[in-house]
Each structure stands twice: as structure tokens, then as C-alpha cells.
Design an enzyme around this catalytic site. Structure first.
Site, short mmCIF file in Angstrom:
data_model
loop_
_atom_site.label_atom_id
_atom_site.label_comp_id
_atom_site.label_asym_id
_atom_site.label_seq_id
_atom_site.Cartn_x
_atom_site.Cartn_y
_atom_site.Cartn_z
N HIS A 1 -9.99 8.13 -13.31
CA HIS A 1 -11.01 8.95 -12.51
C HIS A 1 -11.68 10.00 -13.14
O HIS A 1 -12.83 10.22 -12.80
CB HIS A 1 -10.04 9.69 -11.57
CG HIS A 1 -9.28 8.85 -10.27
ND1 HIS A 1 -8.18 9.21 -9.69
CD2 HIS A 1 -9.60 7.50 -10.12
CE1 HIS A 1 -8.01 8.02 -8.76
NE2 HIS A 1 -9.03 7.06 -9.11
N LYS B 1 2.99 -4.32 -3.93
CA LYS B 1 2.30 -3.04 -3.20
C LYS B 1 3.12 -3.00 -1.45
O LYS B 1 3.42 -1.68 -1.57
CB LYS B 1 1.06 -3.03 -2.84
CG LYS B 1 0.26 -1.90 -2.49
CD LYS B 1 -1.26 -1.68 -2.91
CE LYS B 1 -1.60 -0.40 -2.76
NZ LYS B 1 -2.95 0.20 -2.77
N GLU C 1 -6.44 -4.33 -12.14
CA GLU C 1 -5.37 -3.84 -11.24
C GLU C 1 -4.57 -4.95 -11.37
O GLU C 1 -3.05 -4.63 -10.98
CB GLU C 1 -6.15 -3.82 -9.63
CG GLU C 1 -7.04 -2.47 -9.55
CD GLU C 1 -6.43 -1.17 -9.74
OE1 GLU C 1 -5.14 -1.01 -9.70
OE2 GLU C 1 -6.98 -0.15 -9.45
N ARG D 1 -10.02 10.76 16.67
CA ARG D 1 -8.63 11.11 16.31
C ARG D 1 -7.95 9.70 16.14
O ARG D 1 -6.75 9.66 15.91
CB ARG D 1 -7.95 11.87 17.26
CG ARG D 1 -8.35 13.40 17.32
CD ARG D 1 -7.64 14.15 18.28
NE ARG D 1 -8.00 15.56 18.20
CZ ARG D 1 -8.93 16.00 19.18
NH1 ARG D 1 -9.16 15.09 19.99
NH2 ARG D 1 -9.48 17.16 19.25
N LYS E 1 -4.25 3.88 2.24
CA LYS E 1 -5.20 4.85 1.35
C LYS E 1 -6.53 4.81 1.87
O LYS E 1 -7.30 3.74 1.47
CB LYS E 1 -5.02 4.99 0.08
CG LYS E 1 -3.72 5.50 -0.51
CD LYS E 1 -3.83 5.49 -1.96
CE LYS E 1 -2.62 6.43 -2.70
NZ LYS E 1 -2.87 6.77 -4.08
N HIS F 1 -14.74 0.81 -11.10
CA HIS F 1 -13.29 1.33 -11.08
C HIS F 1 -12.37 0.59 -11.90
O HIS F 1 -11.46 1.38 -12.66
CB HIS F 1 -12.72 1.23 -9.53
CG HIS F 1 -11.42 1.87 -9.27
ND1 HIS F 1 -11.22 3.26 -9.50
CD2 HIS F 1 -10.15 1.35 -8.95
CE1 HIS F 1 -9.88 3.41 -9.71
NE2 HIS F 1 -9.24 2.35 -9.26
N HIS G 1 -4.74 5.44 -13.90
CA HIS G 1 -5.77 5.94 -12.88
C HIS G 1 -6.32 7.72 -13.34
O HIS G 1 -7.20 8.08 -12.82
CB HIS G 1 -5.37 6.05 -11.28
CG HIS G 1 -5.58 4.73 -11.08
ND1 HIS G 1 -5.03 3.51 -11.56
CD2 HIS G 1 -6.11 4.28 -10.06
CE1 HIS G 1 -5.17 2.28 -11.05
NE2 HIS G 1 -5.72 2.95 -9.74
N ASN H 1 -0.61 4.21 -9.85
CA ASN H 1 -1.68 5.09 -10.52
C ASN H 1 -1.74 4.75 -11.84
O ASN H 1 -2.39 5.54 -12.46
CB ASN H 1 -1.71 6.50 -10.20
CG ASN H 1 -2.16 6.72 -8.31
OD1 ASN H 1 -2.93 6.16 -8.04
ND2 ASN H 1 -1.31 7.56 -7.72
N ARG I 1 5.38 5.48 -5.06
CA ARG I 1 4.13 5.04 -4.74
C ARG I 1 3.19 5.81 -6.18
O ARG I 1 2.15 4.91 -6.42
CB ARG I 1 3.22 5.38 -3.50
CG ARG I 1 2.14 4.53 -3.26
CD ARG I 1 1.61 4.70 -1.90
NE ARG I 1 0.38 4.11 -1.61
CZ ARG I 1 -0.21 3.75 -0.56
NH1 ARG I 1 0.44 4.30 0.61
NH2 ARG I 1 -1.45 3.23 -0.60
N GLU J 1 3.19 8.67 -0.71
CA GLU J 1 2.97 8.77 -2.38
C GLU J 1 3.64 10.06 -2.68
O GLU J 1 3.14 11.04 -3.41
CB GLU J 1 1.58 9.07 -2.87
CG GLU J 1 1.43 8.58 -4.31
CD GLU J 1 0.04 8.25 -4.67
OE1 GLU J 1 -0.54 9.50 -5.35
OE2 GLU J 1 -0.76 7.59 -4.35
#
Length: 356
Positions: free
Chosen positions: A249, A224, A182, A118, A140, A262, A245, A242, A238, A234
Site C-alpha cells: 500500500h 479465505k 495473491e 443504507r 471488504k 496491486h 500489503h 494482509n 483475518r 479483521e
């Protein structure tokens, strides 16, 4: 060495940026604390940097676990293998995981850290430009699923991020270029001065000038950190990170993880997003050409894979995490240094964009 902080109250943490940061044994041990370190790396990075890190941490009796190199290994299968390794070695909540590698290692290690017993602490040591300027900061963590990228994961912040610019000297040119996608993204969404700096300093960056590298890495991490501090999970702001993206993706999922890097997919995604913004009268043709040229100048692709159709894009984009009530939402630039989230792009507009 440069230093900045991601401000998240009691979960705030530092980012250290500079040449030979990994040789700062005392600082590294300070952030590990009393925990037993377990270093997760891959078959490419480990031969370069693992032994030095093990030697620095020898007093803490560190362990290491190596996975193959590639986006396809950011999976539930390898999540389970790392978890089994921790259990087999009787690792408890006093274990600190250390991600030594690029974005795949960072995302996978962070997700294991979020879930194992956990939650155990972890430290990011990103060794690729893409992970240094983006994925190692902000918490993330995730693994991929055949039906979608980063669909299984958690928001889980590291204890600290150590960015050693010397690691970029062993990075293949293609990987460096992917990271620059990026960096360009940050210029487009937030900082026109950064965008101009990238236009004027192509040779300096491609020759790995230390001053130039530290400048862009610090600025991207700074941007960031500011955004994450305002919107950690997000819910709004935030999402602007993306940019490109949604298209990217889709490319990665359709082509197979690892076929396109990527950053390469993000580069093409930004071109598509910019063209879509132009069709909505938000960007001029000259601005789109300027964006496309900068992406090309850093040896990044600007066109979609020849075997992808608009239906391929739409199929994958319908699974995007930003979607609400079945509506595909896009991040589009409205001017240099500013973007917005839009939800009124029709499927037909996407088809026309891809076809042309």
C-alpha cells in the site's frame, strides 16, 4: 462447476467457480431474486461481457453504468456518480447491484451497495484473477483516498460470487501475473501444498489450463472463506491475509494508484516481509530465496521502485489500518504456511531493510 459457501450465519453466501458460469442464467436470476439489477462495469470489461449479461437478465429490466478503467477511479468521486445514477433512475432498496469487473469495480460497487439507502444487495462477478481469488470474497468494500488506500469503506457481504474462468482468457498477461501474487500469498500464509503446487505448475497456469485454474481459485476462495467465517471484520486472524500489503500500500500510494498494479506491489511487499522475517531469524536464507524465485517465475517484481526511500515507506505505513497506538504492525511469515502479526519492528530496522 465447483461450489463452496462462506459461512456467516444468515449472511452466508455461495461462490460458484467454473467454465461458462455466467451462462447459467437461472442460477444468476435466482440470486438476484425480485430485485432490479444495475450492472456496474468499466470500459475494458463492458465490451467483452456486458451485453451477454444484459441479455441474460433482460426479463428483469437491467440498467448499466460504466466507469473508466483504473485504480484511480476507485474514489469518492465515482462513488458519488454511481449513487447519483441510481437516484436519477429511481432505484430503491429493491435494487441489486452487480459488480462486473476486477477488484476496483468490486470494491467500489460493494461500497455503494453498503451505503445506498443504507444497504442494497449486490453480487460479485469478478473477471480478473486477483479479484477471483481474493477481493471478491469476504465483504471488504472501499474507495481510495490520496492519503491512503482503502481508507474509506465498509464490511458488506455480497449475495453470491460468480467466478467464470473463461474471463481469464481475455485478461492481459500483466494482470494475470498480478493475480498470481495473491495466490502465492495464500500458499505462504496457510497452505504449503498450494505453494508447492505453484512451483510445479508454472507452465500449466500460465497457459491457462482449466484444471489448474479451477484448482488454485477454489483453494484460495476456500482458505479465505474459512478465515472470514472466523474473523469477518479483521479483529485478528483475518489480518494475516494482509501479508505484504503494508509495504504494498505504501508503494501504491507513493507511486500513484494504477502505476503499479496491486498484485505487483503485493509481490514486492512479500519479498520485503520475507527478508524482514529472515532478519528476525524466522525464515532461512534458502526460504527467502525460494519465495523470491517463485514470485519472479510468475513475472512479478521483486525489488522496490528505484525512486522510493525508506522515509516514503514509513510515511505511508504510519497510516496503515492495522496500526495501533501509532505503532506500525507487520504480517511476517514465520515458516511456509504460517504467519504472525508483529508490532516490535523499529523504524531503524525498516530503514536498513529498504536501504539494503
Amino acid at each position: 462447476m465447483l461450489e463452496l459457501t462462506v459461512n456467516l450465519d444468515e449472511r452466508s453466501y455461495p461462490i460458484f467457480i467454473g467454465k461458462s458460469v455466467l451462462q447459467d442464467k437461472g442460477r444468476l436470476i435466482h440470486h438476484i431474486g425480485d430485485s432490479r439489477p444495475v450492472i456496474i462495469s468499466n470500459e475494458t470489461v463492458a465490451p467483452l461481457y456486458l451485453q451477454g449479461l444484459l441479455d441474460s437478465l433482460s426479463d428483469l429490466n437491467p440498467l448499466s453504468f460504466i466507469i473508466p478503467d483504473g485504480e484511480q477511479y476507485k474514489s469518492l468521486t465515482w462513488f458519488e456518480k454511481i449513487s447519483a445514477f441510481l437516484l436519477e433512475n429511481n432505484c430503491g432498496r429493491d435494487t441489486c447491484l452487480i459488480a462486473l469487473g476486477g477488484g476496483v469495480i468490486g470494491d467500489l460497487t460493494g461500497f455503494v451497495a453498503a451505503c445506498y439507502q443504507r444497504g442494497v444487495p449486490f453480487i460479485q462477478i469478478p473477471t480478473t484473477l486477483l479479484s477471483q481469488v481474493d477481493s471478491s470474497v469476504g465483504g471488504k468494500t472501499a474507495v481510495n483516498h490520496p492519503l491512503g488506500k482503502n481508507m474509506i469503506g465498509a464490511f458488506y457481504q455480497p449475495q453470491a460470487v460468480f467466478i467464470d474462468t473463461l474471463s481469464l482468457h481475455t485478461l492481459p498477461e500483466r494482470e494475470f501475473a498480478a493475480g498470481m501474487a495473491e495466490v502465492i500469498k495464500y500458499g505462504l500464509i496457510y497452505d504449503t501444498e498450494l505453494f508447492s503446487y505453484l512451483e510445479k505448475n508454472i507452465k500449466e497456469l500460465q497457459s491457462l489450463s482449466e484444471d489448474a485454474l479451477q484448482h488454485i481459485i477454489f483453494r484460495c476462495c476456500e482458505i479465505k472463506a474459512l478465515i472470514v467465517a472466523q474473523d469477518e471484520k479483521e479483529h485478528g486472524l483475518r489480518a494475516l491475509l494482509n501479508l505484504g500489503h503494508t509495504f504494498a500500500h505504501a508503494i501504491e500510494a507513493q507511486m500513484g494508484y494504477g502505476v503499479w498494479l496491486h498484485g505487483e506491489a503485493v509481490a514486492t511487499g512479500m519479498v520485503l516481509a520475507s527478508e524482514l522475517a529472515h532478519r528476525r531469524n524466522d525464515l532461512s536464507r534458502t526460504q527467502v530465496q525460494r519465495i523470491t524465485q517463485l514470485i519472479a517465475d510468475y513475472s512479478l517484481p521483486t525489488t522496490i521502485p528505484s525512486n522510493m526511500t525508506s522515509e516514503h515507506f514509513l510515511m505511508h505505513m504510519r497510516k496503515d489500518k492495522k496500526n495501533k497506538k501509532g505503532t506500525i504492525r507487520f504480517i511476517l511469515p514465520t515458516q511456509f504456511g504460517r504467519c504472525e502479526l508483529v508490532d516490535d519492528v523499529s523504524d531503524e530496522q525498516v530503514r536498513e531493510l529498504i536501504a539494503q
